[in-house]
Design a protein around this motif. Structure first.
Motif, PDB file in Angstrom:
ATOM      1  N   GLY A 158      -3.023   0.036  -4.016  1.00 51.17           N
ATOM      2  CA  GLY A 158      -3.806   1.221  -4.447  1.00 51.17           C
ATOM      3  C   GLY A 158      -2.654   2.355  -4.797  1.00 51.17           C
ATOM      4  N   ILE A 159      -3.109   3.576  -5.538  1.00 48.54           N
ATOM      5  CA  ILE A 159      -2.227   4.513  -5.969  1.00 48.54           C
ATOM      6  C   ILE A 159      -3.105   6.008  -5.945  1.00 48.54           C
ATOM      7  N   THR A 160      -2.376   6.887  -5.156  1.00 47.60           N
ATOM      8  CA  THR A 160      -3.151   8.182  -5.629  1.00 47.60           C
ATOM      9  C   THR A 160      -2.372   8.899  -6.364  1.00 47.60           C
ATOM     10  N   TYR A 161      -2.997   8.822  -7.748  1.00 47.05           N
ATOM     11  CA  TYR A 161      -2.172   9.417  -9.061  1.00 47.05           C
ATOM     12  C   TYR A 161      -2.511  10.922  -9.469  1.00 47.05           C
ATOM     13  N   GLY A 162      -3.488  11.735  -8.480  1.00 47.29           N
ATOM     14  CA  GLY A 162      -3.765  13.035  -8.833  1.00 47.29           C
ATOM     15  C   GLY A 162      -4.210  13.639  -7.511  1.00 47.29           C
ATOM     16  N   THR A 163      -4.672  14.902  -7.608  1.00 47.18           N
ATOM     17  CA  THR A 163      -5.154  15.585  -6.201  1.00 47.18           C
ATOM     18  C   THR A 163      -6.466  15.040  -5.949  1.00 47.18           C
ATOM     19  N   THR A 164      -7.183  14.367  -6.856  1.00 50.07           N
ATOM     20  CA  THR A 164      -8.711  14.035  -6.368  1.00 50.07           C
ATOM     21  C   THR A 164      -8.681  12.433  -6.782  1.00 50.07           C
ATOM     22  N   SER A 165      -7.825  12.106  -7.494  1.00 48.41           N
ATOM     23  CA  SER A 165      -7.890  10.701  -7.988  1.00 48.41           C
ATOM     24  C   SER A 165      -7.075   9.563  -7.503  1.00 48.41           C
ATOM     25  N   MET A 166      -7.697   8.265  -7.006  1.00 47.98           N
ATOM     26  CA  MET A 166      -7.038   7.197  -6.611  1.00 47.98           C
ATOM     27  C   MET A 166      -7.521   6.106  -7.331  1.00 47.98           C
ATOM     28  N   VAL A 167      -6.686   4.997  -7.673  1.00 52.32           N
ATOM     29  CA  VAL A 167      -7.002   3.578  -8.251  1.00 52.32           C
ATOM     30  C   VAL A 167      -6.827   2.628  -7.304  1.00 52.32           C
ATOM     31  N   ASN A 181      -9.843  19.851 -11.793  1.00 51.05           N
ATOM     32  CA  ASN A 181      -9.346  19.785 -10.458  1.00 51.05           C
ATOM     33  C   ASN A 181      -7.701  20.220 -10.216  1.00 51.05           C
ATOM     34  N   VAL A 182      -7.301  20.990 -11.050  1.00 52.55           N
ATOM     35  CA  VAL A 182      -6.049  21.396 -11.308  1.00 52.55           C
ATOM     36  C   VAL A 182      -5.750  22.056  -9.910  1.00 52.55           C
ATOM     37  N   ASN A 183      -6.476  22.792  -9.583  1.00 52.97           N
ATOM     38  CA  ASN A 183      -6.450  23.896  -8.414  1.00 52.97           C
ATOM     39  C   ASN A 183      -6.819  23.554  -7.065  1.00 52.97           C
ATOM     40  N   ILE A 184      -7.224  22.276  -6.866  1.00 48.49           N
ATOM     41  CA  ILE A 184      -7.707  21.637  -5.725  1.00 48.49           C
ATOM     42  C   ILE A 184      -6.426  21.168  -4.821  1.00 48.49           C
ATOM     43  N   VAL A 185      -6.680  21.698  -3.549  1.00 49.39           N
ATOM     44  CA  VAL A 185      -5.678  21.220  -2.624  1.00 49.39           C
ATOM     45  C   VAL A 185      -6.362  20.561  -1.241  1.00 49.39           C
ATOM     46  N   ILE A 201       0.796  -1.106  -0.087  1.00 47.38           N
ATOM     47  CA  ILE A 201       0.047   0.086  -0.014  1.00 47.38           C
ATOM     48  C   ILE A 201       0.691   1.472  -0.103  1.00 47.38           C
ATOM     49  N   VAL A 202       2.054   1.312   0.249  1.00 52.84           N
ATOM     50  CA  VAL A 202       2.858   2.087   0.192  1.00 52.84           C
ATOM     51  C   VAL A 202       3.805   2.271  -1.012  1.00 52.84           C
ATOM     52  N   ALA A 203       4.037   1.074  -1.566  1.00 49.32           N
ATOM     53  CA  ALA A 203       5.204   1.004  -2.741  1.00 49.32           C
ATOM     54  C   ALA A 203       4.946   2.323  -3.707  1.00 49.32           C
ATOM     55  N   ALA A 204       3.919   2.569  -4.216  1.00 48.28           N
ATOM     56  CA  ALA A 204       3.763   3.626  -5.103  1.00 48.28           C
ATOM     57  C   ALA A 204       2.480   4.494  -5.056  1.00 48.28           C
ATOM     58  N   CYS A 205       2.196   4.624  -4.029  1.00 45.96           N
ATOM     59  CA  CYS A 205       0.736   5.357  -3.605  1.00 45.96           C
ATOM     60  C   CYS A 205       0.710   6.665  -3.825  1.00 45.96           C
ATOM     61  N   HIS A 206       1.574   7.287  -4.107  1.00 44.51           N
ATOM     62  CA  HIS A 206       1.497   8.822  -4.431  1.00 44.51           C
ATOM     63  C   HIS A 206       2.125   9.124  -5.510  1.00 44.51           C
ATOM     64  N   LYS A 207       1.386   9.810  -6.316  1.00 40.49           N
ATOM     65  CA  LYS A 207       2.174  10.399  -7.667  1.00 40.49           C
ATOM     66  C   LYS A 207       1.405  11.858  -7.873  1.00 40.49           C
ATOM     67  N   ASP A 208       2.301  12.748  -8.119  1.00 39.73           N
ATOM     68  CA  ASP A 208       1.643  14.201  -8.197  1.00 39.73           C
ATOM     69  C   ASP A 208       1.356  14.406  -9.611  1.00 39.73           C
ATOM     70  N   SER A 209      -0.009  14.486  -9.939  1.00 37.23           N
ATOM     71  CA  SER A 209      -0.291  14.803 -11.272  1.00 37.23           C
ATOM     72  C   SER A 209      -1.637  14.693 -11.268  1.00 37.23           C
ATOM     73  N   ASP A 210      -2.320  15.483 -12.054  1.00 33.68           N
ATOM     74  CA  ASP A 210      -3.672  15.572 -12.038  1.00 33.68           C
ATOM     75  C   ASP A 210      -4.252  15.497 -13.745  1.00 33.68           C
ATOM     76  N   PRO A 211      -5.032  14.278 -13.870  1.00 32.07           N
ATOM     77  CA  PRO A 211      -5.563  14.438 -15.355  1.00 32.07           C
ATOM     78  C   PRO A 211      -6.896  15.193 -15.390  1.00 32.07           C
ATOM     79  N   THR A 212      -7.386  15.538 -14.379  1.00 32.68           N
ATOM     80  CA  THR A 212      -8.535  16.276 -14.823  1.00 32.68           C
ATOM     81  C   THR A 212      -8.468  17.729 -14.350  1.00 32.68           C
ATOM     82  N   SER A 213      -8.616  18.418 -15.592  1.00 33.05           N
ATOM     83  CA  SER A 213      -8.150  19.887 -15.584  1.00 33.05           C
ATOM     84  C   SER A 213      -9.186  20.838 -14.403  1.00 33.05           C
TER      85      SER A 213
END
Ligand code: ZN
Ligand code: ZN
Length: 246
Positions: A139-148, A29-33, A15-27
């Protein structure tokens, strides 16, 4: 018991090996913090889209547990709700972050607008494309509002006498990933105490915490078996409160 210990080690590592990547595919949401999720200031309502491929639907228990977890921590006076939608399988054995991003871009239906904030959790019917031979990503968090969430992998690690249930793993992984969306640890929500695990990026040093990168002691195994490792401990809760949460 040794078998369980091995399985648990893999789960924890994963659950930690690759669980956060910083980018957001959904324009949109680009300014969501993270503070947008935690406080009521700009957004007073949260809608989470749980989208699953055929055969990869999460348990209702895990969905309910995620809602409770968020209601405990987020200030959203107009409420928090989960909308479940289904999509066809993409027909792949493994999914990369770019695969998942493409699926989100064509399939996500809930978009942030007005005072309503949205998040997206995709449950896929395959494994992560970059799994190691000894560890598998759940699981991976790959965007500011997006997880898989890799539901097929979870199902392979769950069930049977010596393994946790699928609902238990789904609960831990979805809450852990959402913890990253909320800015833990030092990922957009400032530290209020010294609990950043500097050796394992963006995780908590507290081995009893949901945001701990790896639990490798017998005490931790006992913890997940009785459910006590599924929650945030005080240092992470204090960070969320310091950034607008409750
Ligand atoms: Zn993590
Ligand atoms: Zn913590």
């Amino acid at each position: 018991m040794k078998k369980f210990a091995n399985n648990f080690f893999l789960f924890s590592l994963l659950i930690v090996a690759a669980c956060h990547k910083d980018s957001d595919p959904t324009s949109s949401n680009v300014n969501i913090v993270p503070a947008n999720f935690l406080s009521n200031t700009n957004y007073d309502k949260l809608v989470i889209e749980v989208q699953y491929m055929t055969g990869a639907q999460p348990s209702s228990a895990a969905v309910n547990n995620l809602t409770s977890f968020l209601q405990d921590r987020l200030n959203k006076t107009a409420g928090i709700s989960i909308v479940q939608t289904t999509i066809a399988s993409a027909g792949k054995a493994t999914y990369s972050v770019s695969d998942v991003t493409a699926i989100e871009n064509t399939s996500r239906t809930q978009k942030t607008s007005g005072k309503t904030l949205t998040a997206y959790i995709l449950f896929v019917d395959g494994d992560y494309s970059d799994n190691g031979t000894d560890t598998k990503v759940l699981g991976i968090t790959y965007g500011t509002t997006s997880m898989v969430i890799f539901e097929k992998t979870i199902q392979g690690f769950s069930g049977g006498l010596s393994k946790p249930s699928a609902a238990t793993l789904e609960t831990s992984v979805t809450q852990h990933e959402f913890g990253h969306v909320l800015g833990l640890v030092d990922r957009g929500t400032p530290l209020t105490s010294s609990h950043l695990d500097t050796a394992h990026d963006k995780h908590c040093t507290d081995k009893n915490c949901l945001m701990y990168y790896l639990a490798e002691t017998s005490g931790s195994i006992a913890g997940i078996m009785n459910g006590s490792m599924t929650g945030l401990t005080q240092s992470c809760i204090d960070d969320l409160r310091g950034n607008g949460g409750k």
